[in-house]
Design an enzyme around this catalytic site. Structure first.
Site, mmCIF file in Angstrom:
data_model
loop_
_atom_site.group_PDB
_atom_site.id
_atom_site.type_symbol
_atom_site.label_atom_id
_atom_site.label_comp_id
_atom_site.label_asym_id
_atom_site.label_seq_id
_atom_site.Cartn_x
_atom_site.Cartn_y
_atom_site.Cartn_z
ATOM 1 N N ASP A 151 4.639 17.072 21.187
ATOM 2 C CA ASP A 151 5.287 16.653 19.940
ATOM 3 C C ASP A 151 5.816 15.238 20.120
ATOM 4 O O ASP A 151 6.807 15.011 20.815
ATOM 5 C CB ASP A 151 6.426 17.625 19.607
ATOM 6 C CG ASP A 151 7.113 17.258 18.290
ATOM 7 O OD1 ASP A 151 6.830 16.176 17.740
ATOM 8 O OD2 ASP A 151 7.941 18.070 17.820
ATOM 9 N N CYS B 138 -0.432 3.563 0.575
ATOM 10 C CA CYS B 138 0.786 4.063 -0.093
ATOM 11 C C CYS B 138 1.972 3.122 0.101
ATOM 12 O O CYS B 138 3.050 3.357 -0.448
ATOM 13 C CB CYS B 138 1.136 5.462 0.410
ATOM 14 S SG CYS B 138 -0.011 6.702 -0.180
ATOM 15 N N TYR C 16 6.489 9.197 2.020
ATOM 16 C CA TYR C 16 5.399 8.784 2.916
ATOM 17 C C TYR C 16 5.211 7.260 2.962
ATOM 18 O O TYR C 16 5.101 6.653 4.031
ATOM 19 C CB TYR C 16 4.118 9.465 2.435
ATOM 20 C CG TYR C 16 2.865 9.127 3.188
ATOM 21 C CD1 TYR C 16 2.665 9.558 4.490
ATOM 22 C CD2 TYR C 16 1.848 8.386 2.583
ATOM 23 C CE1 TYR C 16 1.485 9.256 5.174
ATOM 24 C CE2 TYR C 16 0.669 8.090 3.246
ATOM 25 C CZ TYR C 16 0.493 8.525 4.544
ATOM 26 O OH TYR C 16 -0.675 8.214 5.204
ATOM 27 N N ARG D 241 -9.553 5.876 -7.885
ATOM 28 C CA ARG D 241 -9.291 5.619 -6.468
ATOM 29 C C ARG D 241 -10.538 4.957 -5.863
ATOM 30 O O ARG D 241 -11.610 4.938 -6.467
ATOM 31 C CB ARG D 241 -9.055 6.930 -5.692
ATOM 32 C CG ARG D 241 -7.796 7.704 -6.048
ATOM 33 C CD ARG D 241 -6.527 6.978 -5.605
ATOM 34 N NE ARG D 241 -5.348 7.787 -5.842
ATOM 35 C CZ ARG D 241 -4.702 7.878 -7.006
ATOM 36 N NH1 ARG D 241 -5.126 7.210 -8.061
ATOM 37 N NH2 ARG D 241 -3.621 8.629 -7.124
HETATM 38 P P1 NAD Z 1 -4.629 14.034 10.152
HETATM 39 O O1 NAD Z 1 -3.507 14.833 9.564
HETATM 40 O O2 NAD Z 1 -5.967 14.654 10.210
HETATM 41 O O3 NAD Z 1 -4.224 13.532 11.607
HETATM 42 C C1 NAD Z 1 -2.899 13.270 11.999
HETATM 43 C C2 NAD Z 1 -2.640 14.077 13.250
HETATM 44 O O4 NAD Z 1 -1.313 13.794 13.702
HETATM 45 C C3 NAD Z 1 -2.737 15.588 13.027
HETATM 46 O O5 NAD Z 1 -3.721 16.163 13.846
HETATM 47 C C4 NAD Z 1 -1.348 16.089 13.378
HETATM 48 O O6 NAD Z 1 -1.339 17.338 14.018
HETATM 49 C C5 NAD Z 1 -0.845 14.976 14.286
HETATM 50 N N1 NAD Z 1 0.608 14.973 14.355
HETATM 51 C C6 NAD Z 1 1.488 15.159 13.346
HETATM 52 N N2 NAD Z 1 2.735 15.177 13.825
HETATM 53 C C7 NAD Z 1 2.647 15.003 15.168
HETATM 54 C C8 NAD Z 1 3.604 14.959 16.204
HETATM 55 N N3 NAD Z 1 4.903 15.104 15.960
HETATM 56 N N4 NAD Z 1 3.170 14.775 17.465
HETATM 57 C C9 NAD Z 1 1.833 14.661 17.728
HETATM 58 N N5 NAD Z 1 0.898 14.696 16.785
HETATM 59 C C10 NAD Z 1 1.295 14.860 15.516
HETATM 60 O O7 NAD Z 1 -4.669 12.669 9.322
HETATM 61 P P2 NAD Z 1 -5.743 11.498 9.366
HETATM 62 O O8 NAD Z 1 -6.403 11.494 8.047
HETATM 63 O O9 NAD Z 1 -6.562 11.563 10.591
HETATM 64 O O10 NAD Z 1 -4.766 10.228 9.416
HETATM 65 C C11 NAD Z 1 -4.514 9.507 10.605
HETATM 66 C C12 NAD Z 1 -3.543 8.394 10.317
HETATM 67 O O11 NAD Z 1 -4.056 7.555 9.274
HETATM 68 C C13 NAD Z 1 -2.174 8.868 9.816
HETATM 69 O O12 NAD Z 1 -1.175 8.004 10.315
HETATM 70 C C14 NAD Z 1 -2.267 8.709 8.324
HETATM 71 O O13 NAD Z 1 -0.995 8.545 7.732
HETATM 72 C C15 NAD Z 1 -3.115 7.457 8.211
HETATM 73 N N6 NAD Z 1 -3.821 7.368 6.925
HETATM 74 C C16 NAD Z 1 -4.847 8.220 6.640
HETATM 75 C C17 NAD Z 1 -5.507 8.107 5.418
HETATM 76 C C18 NAD Z 1 -6.658 9.022 5.054
HETATM 77 O O14 NAD Z 1 -7.209 8.870 3.968
HETATM 78 N N7 NAD Z 1 -7.059 9.965 5.900
HETATM 79 C C19 NAD Z 1 -5.108 7.137 4.493
HETATM 80 C C20 NAD Z 1 -4.044 6.301 4.810
HETATM 81 C C21 NAD Z 1 -3.424 6.407 6.039
#
Ligand code: NAD
Length: 339
Positions: free
Chosen positions: A56, A122, A151, A224
């Site tokens: 975590d 965002c 967020y 979008r």
């Molecule tokens: P995702 O939710 O698939 O991956 C994020 C991962 O972080 C998850 O597997 C989750 O378990 C892990 N996580 C959460 N809290 C945690 C903690 N306390 N310790 C360790 N791990 C933790 O999301 P994603 O789509 O792969 O996004 C990755 C990054 O990109 C994020 O920062 C997200 O905000 C950013 N982002 C994604 C998008 C998109 O369209 N997917 C758009 C804008 C920004």
């Protein structure tokens, strides 16, 4: 990025993190530590030959432990999801600031050479996204600040923290502002999924059940842009390796309505469904698009995978998962060695 030196991928059990790890391995970066708070059996992609750690990262000790010998850090860990999740979990989204903060502190202590932070579209003021025919968002539009509640504020604050860690402590930080990313091996159900995966799931469910209806959040005319995962990974690597110290947009600049997104998925599935519009559902801003002028000029990046082409493998992968689940086992390739 040098081949020597440990790379930490935080949030590597997630969608983008999993694809990034796959790409790093393909490029011969084998000294990898992947960290996520989910049980490893729930990671979207698992590569057994590298170090996989469940931790975590809101906790300072965990950040110190996984960063201690790292040369490069990619921070993709966040408690997040699509509009349905972020509109109703603002405090949880903001608590990701603990991950960002503690990872930056640990990276500084461990003399990490370069730190990547995954920010988001965002961060942009909601008042600049009130019409469907929205002007594409430029990086400079982020200020004066009024991001997406919860967020978006966390993302903007953490971007800012990256900047000050670079200015004050010399930690080389790089920031991408991702606009909607989609592709296989990501979340498609459970409430955290984003529009492309949710629509694929609903179309597949309609097809499998024979109920020719689909529920659409909002009136379907909200707009979008959507970036395929391979374009996202190429862009992430380019930003990481670059000298661009200010946040850069990383997204598609092709604006589509949600109705057009449904049209494309229906064409892939070979169905036409009755659309039921749920006007009370979370909708987010009315329109959002990425202005890619800066990243084009500085890094020569532009998206190369059309929505039609990228949705095909996405649809196929979600279809395999759903068919597998209906037979009582996991379909597709989740848990295998990549996809
Ligand atoms: P995702 O939710 O698939 O991956 C994020 C991962 O972080 C998850 O597997 C989750 O378990 C892990 N996580 C959460 N809290 C945690 C903690 N306390 N310790 C360790 N791990 C933790 O999301 P994603 O789509 O792969 O996004 C990755 C990054 O990109 C994020 O920062 C997200 O905000 C950013 N982002 C994604 C998008 C998109 O369209 N997917 C758009 C804008 C920004």
């Amino acid at each position: 990025m040098d081949k020597a030196g440990k790379i930490l991928v935080a949030g590597g059990g997630g969608f983008i993190g999993g694809h990034l790890v796959a790409e790093l391995l393909r490029r011969g970066n084998t000294d990898l530590r992947v960290v996520d708070c989910k049980p490893i059996s729930e990671w979207h992609q698992v590569f057994r030959e590298i170090e996989n750690v469940r931790a975590d990262l809101r906790k300072m000790d965990a950040c110190r432990a996984v960063t201690r010998d790292a040369r490069y850090v990619f921070n993709l860990a966040a408690d997040m999801g699509g509009m349905g999740f972020i509109e109703s979990h603002k405090a949880e989204c903001m608590l990701s600031v603990l991950i960002s903060t503690h990872l930056l502190i640990a990276a500084r202590e461990a003399s990490v050479e370069r730190f990547f932070y995954s920010s988001s579209a965002c961060v942009y003021p909601t008042e600049k996204q009130t019409t469907a025919a929205v002007a594409p968002l430029r990086e400079s539009d982020a200020y004066p600040a009024m991001p997406e509640d919860g967020y978006g504020w966390e993302k903007l604050f953490s971007e800012r923290m990256c900047r000050h860690f670079r200015e004050d402590y010399g930690l080389e930080t790089r920031v991408a502002r991702y606009h909607n990313v989609y592709g296989p091996a990501g979340t498609y159900d459970g409430g955290r999924e984003k529009a492309p995966a949710a629509i694929c799931r609903k179309v597949i469910a309609a097809k499998l059940s024979g109920v020719d209806e689909i529920e659409i959040w909002g009136d379907g005319n909200q707009t979008r842009s959507f970036m395929y995962i391979s374009d996202c990974i190429i862009g992430t690597r380019l930003i990481f390796d670059s000298n661009e110290i200010e946040p850069l947009n990383l997204g598609s600049d092709r604006l589509v309505t949600i109705n057009q997104l449904v049209d494309i998925v229906e064409a892939i599935a070979g169905v036409k469904l009755k659309r039921i519009y749920n006007l009370a559902a979370p909708k987010g801003v009315r329109g959002r698009n990425s202005d890619n002028t800066l990243i084009g000029e500085r890094l020569g990046w532009k998206p190369s995978v059309s929505l039609e082409r990228g949705l095909e493998p996405t649809y196929r992968w979600i279809h395999d998962q759903m068919v597998g689940e209906s037979k009582g086992h996991r379909g597709g390739s989740r848990g295998d060695r990549g996809i």
